[in-house]
Every structure is written in C-alpha cells, then in structure tokens.
Design a protein around this motif. Structure first.
Motif, PDB file in Angstrom:
ATOM      1  N   TYR A   8       6.896  18.879  -2.756  1.00 21.98           N
ATOM      2  CA  TYR A   8       5.536  18.765  -3.269  1.00 21.98           C
ATOM      3  C   TYR A   8       4.623  17.940  -2.361  1.00 21.98           C
ATOM      4  CZ  TYR A   8       7.616  20.503  -7.578  1.00 21.98           C
ATOM      5  OH  TYR A   8       8.268  21.262  -8.505  1.00 21.98           O
ATOM      6  N   ALA A   9       5.131  17.381  -1.283  1.00 28.23           N
ATOM      7  CA  ALA A   9       4.362  16.464  -0.437  1.00 28.23           C
ATOM      8  C   ALA A   9       3.107  17.124   0.140  1.00 28.23           C
ATOM      9  CB  ALA A   9       5.239  15.909   0.684  1.00 28.23           C
TER      10      ALA A   9
ATOM     11  N   ALA B 294       2.332   6.954   4.479  1.00 26.15           N
ATOM     12  CA  ALA B 294       3.266   6.448   3.465  1.00 26.15           C
ATOM     13  C   ALA B 294       4.371   7.467   3.192  1.00 26.15           C
ATOM     14  CB  ALA B 294       2.519   6.106   2.184  1.00 26.15           C
ATOM     15  N   LEU B 295       3.996   8.742   3.077  1.00 28.59           N
ATOM     16  CA  LEU B 295       5.001   9.780   2.843  1.00 28.59           C
ATOM     17  C   LEU B 295       5.954   9.916   4.027  1.00 28.59           C
ATOM     18  CD1 LEU B 295       2.926  12.587   1.107  1.00 28.59           C
ATOM     19  CD2 LEU B 295       4.572  11.038   0.065  1.00 28.59           C
ATOM     20  N   CYS B 296       5.391   9.861   5.225  1.00 30.84           N
ATOM     21  CA  CYS B 296       6.230   9.963   6.423  1.00 30.84           C
ATOM     22  C   CYS B 296       7.196   8.790   6.513  1.00 30.84           C
ATOM     23  CB  CYS B 296       5.360  10.037   7.677  1.00 30.84           C
ATOM     24  SG  CYS B 296       4.445  11.582   7.818  1.00 30.84           S
ATOM     25  N   LYS B 297       6.738   7.607   6.163  1.00 28.68           N
ATOM     26  CA  LYS B 297       7.613   6.432   6.205  1.00 28.68           C
ATOM     27  C   LYS B 297       8.679   6.531   5.110  1.00 28.68           C
ATOM     28  CE  LYS B 297       6.738   3.406   8.588  1.00 28.68           C
ATOM     29  NZ  LYS B 297       7.084   3.079   9.961  1.00 28.68           N
ATOM     30  N   LEU B 298       8.295   7.012   3.941  1.00 30.01           N
ATOM     31  CA  LEU B 298       9.233   7.142   2.829  1.00 30.01           C
ATOM     32  C   LEU B 298      10.373   8.084   3.181  1.00 30.01           C
ATOM     33  CD1 LEU B 298       9.899   6.548  -0.189  1.00 30.01           C
ATOM     34  CD2 LEU B 298       8.541   8.578  -0.731  1.00 30.01           C
ATOM     35  N   TYR B 299      10.031   9.217   3.772  1.00 31.24           N
ATOM     36  CA  TYR B 299      11.058  10.210   4.094  1.00 31.24           C
ATOM     37  C   TYR B 299      11.621  10.063   5.509  1.00 31.24           C
ATOM     38  CZ  TYR B 299      10.080  12.493  -0.298  1.00 31.24           C
ATOM     39  OH  TYR B 299       9.938  12.768  -1.633  1.00 31.24           O
ATOM     40  N   GLY B 300      11.069   9.142   6.297  1.00 27.98           N
ATOM     41  CA  GLY B 300      11.611   8.879   7.633  1.00 27.98           C
ATOM     42  C   GLY B 300      11.471  10.061   8.572  1.00 27.98           C
ATOM     43  N   CYS B 301      10.341  10.756   8.493  1.00 30.58           N
ATOM     44  CA  CYS B 301      10.128  11.913   9.354  1.00 30.58           C
ATOM     45  C   CYS B 301       8.660  11.999   9.734  1.00 30.58           C
ATOM     46  CB  CYS B 301      10.582  13.190   8.637  1.00 30.58           C
ATOM     47  SG  CYS B 301       9.704  13.503   7.120  1.00 30.58           S
ATOM     48  N   THR B 302       8.308  13.051  10.425  1.00 34.39           N
ATOM     49  CA  THR B 302       6.922  13.231  10.862  1.00 34.39           C
ATOM     50  C   THR B 302       6.168  14.118   9.874  1.00 34.39           C
ATOM     51  OG1 THR B 302       7.434  15.212  12.146  1.00 34.39           O
ATOM     52  CG2 THR B 302       7.642  13.083  13.279  1.00 34.39           C
TER      53      THR B 302
ATOM     54  N   PHE C 228       2.240   9.594  -5.654  1.00 31.19           N
ATOM     55  CA  PHE C 228       2.816  10.888  -5.282  1.00 31.19           C
ATOM     56  C   PHE C 228       3.933  11.294  -6.239  1.00 31.19           C
ATOM     57  CE2 PHE C 228       6.487  12.692  -2.877  1.00 31.19           C
ATOM     58  CZ  PHE C 228       6.058  14.010  -2.882  1.00 31.19           C
ATOM     59  N   ALA C 229       4.832  10.377  -6.542  1.00 31.00           N
ATOM     60  CA  ALA C 229       5.960  10.689  -7.422  1.00 31.00           C
ATOM     61  C   ALA C 229       5.467  11.067  -8.820  1.00 31.00           C
ATOM     62  CB  ALA C 229       6.912   9.506  -7.495  1.00 31.00           C
TER      63      ALA C 229
ATOM     64  N   ALA D 184       0.834  -1.207   0.000  1.00 32.64           N
ATOM     65  CA  ALA D 184       0.000   0.000   0.000  1.00 32.64           C
ATOM     66  C   ALA D 184       0.870   1.260   0.000  1.00 32.64           C
ATOM     67  CB  ALA D 184      -0.924  -0.002   1.211  1.00 32.64           C
ATOM     68  N   TYR D 185       1.922   1.285   0.813  1.00 32.46           N
ATOM     69  CA  TYR D 185       2.823   2.435   0.855  1.00 32.46           C
ATOM     70  C   TYR D 185       3.503   2.619  -0.495  1.00 32.46           C
ATOM     71  CZ  TYR D 185       2.531   2.984   5.965  1.00 32.46           C
ATOM     72  OH  TYR D 185       2.116   3.215   7.239  1.00 32.46           O
ATOM     73  N   MET D 186       3.921   1.533  -1.100  1.00 31.80           N
ATOM     74  CA  MET D 186       4.579   1.586  -2.409  1.00 31.80           C
ATOM     75  C   MET D 186       3.631   2.188  -3.449  1.00 31.80           C
ATOM     76  SD  MET D 186       7.404   0.669  -3.873  1.00 31.80           S
ATOM     77  CE  MET D 186       7.925   0.600  -5.566  1.00 31.80           C
ATOM     78  N   GLN D 187       2.401   1.729  -3.440  1.00 26.59           N
ATOM     79  CA  GLN D 187       1.406   2.210  -4.404  1.00 26.59           C
ATOM     80  C   GLN D 187       1.171   3.712  -4.259  1.00 26.59           C
ATOM     81  OE1 GLN D 187      -2.471   0.557  -3.760  1.00 26.59           O
ATOM     82  NE2 GLN D 187      -3.209   1.142  -5.776  1.00 26.59           N
ATOM     83  N   HIS D 188       0.942   4.173  -3.044  1.00 21.15           N
ATOM     84  CA  HIS D 188       0.620   5.582  -2.837  1.00 21.15           C
ATOM     85  C   HIS D 188       1.847   6.479  -3.010  1.00 21.15           C
ATOM     86  CE1 HIS D 188      -3.565   5.038  -1.897  1.00 21.15           C
ATOM     87  NE2 HIS D 188      -3.220   3.977  -1.197  1.00 21.15           N
TER      88      HIS D 188
END
Length: 154
Positions: free
Chosen positions: A77-78, A101-109, A54-55, A46-50
C-alpha cells in the motif's frame, strides 16, 4: 505462546534499531553507511509519526476480510498512500519526508517500494511566516526602518 506485537510496536522497533544517536553522520557518510541509520531524535520522531499515519491508512484501505497485522502486509500500500498524499495537495516537503520515512522503515529505495515521483520543492512554495500575521499589527515599519533595512541586507 507469545502475542504478536502491534503494528505500532513493530514500526517503533524497526526504526529504533536504525537509530545511531550520538554517532558521527559525517564519518558514516565517509564510510558510505549513512543511509542505514537515523542520527537525530527529531528525525526518528517525525519518521515514527508518518509511518504510523501510513499504517493506519493501510488498515483502512485493506479489503474486507484481509487483516493487516505486520509491516510486510502494509508494504503493497506504500505507493498508493503516497499518491493519496500528493493528491491531497500536501506540501512537497511533507511528501518527501513521508517517502523518506517509508524508505527508512523498509530499508530500501523509493524505486523498490514503487513510490510515485514526488513534487519538486520550491522556495516560492513555502508559506510559513511569509505573510502578515495578527501579531504584526503593533509593529511599526516607520519606527523600525533601521532594523528592517539591516535585515534585508544581511
């Protein structure tokens, strides 16, 4: 000279590095490291898909002459992407998933990414399996009173 990996491959590599399939999430919560990993393959999918949505959106929104080639190029652009999803009227559950998903991708809050506040999730807002469907036309409530009563009381 090696070729730079595609944006999709960068997302896949970043998220895959955070996967901890088979490890105990309960133990990680006790150690306060659960937020650093993904413990379910379905969550990863699900994270990969979303993140790919976004990209793709970020590439379309980039001004003429500016190429988006890395995850860091997409990062500004997030917030705008998530706001566009809110404005599109998507479910609060979907919007929360995309923010996570975005937070996990970038490793932040969410605050670090400057994401907008997501709408609250409400039980009344769930529409899936709430109304009558075509497949229900053959179901007789009179003949199944006992089952219906049992289900309503449990």
């Amino acid at each position: 000279m090696s070729k730079r990996p595609s944006l999709v491959r960068q997302i896949q590599t970043t998220l895959w590095a955070k996967c901890a399939f088979g490890q105990s999430k309960h133990q990680a919560k006790a150690n306060k490291t659960a937020k650093d990993h993904i413990y379910s393959y379905n969550t990863y999918r699900a994270y990969m898909q979303h993140c790919n949505y976004f990209a793709s959106w970020a590439r379309q929104q980039a001004p003429e002459g500016r190429k988006i080639r890395t995850l860091e190029d997409c990062r500004p652009y997030a917030g705008a992407w998530l706001q566009s999803r809110i404005d599109a009227g998507l479910s609060p559950y979907t919007i929360k998933l995309e923010a996570a998903a975005l937070c996990k991708l970038y490793g932040c809050t969410a605050a670090d990414l400057q994401l907008p506040d997501t709408p609250a999730r409400r039980r009344a807002g769930i529409t899936r399996s709430r109304g009558t469907a075509v497949r229900d036309t053959d179901f007789s409530e009179e003949q199944n009173k006992e089952i219906i009563s049992f289900c309503q009381h449990t």
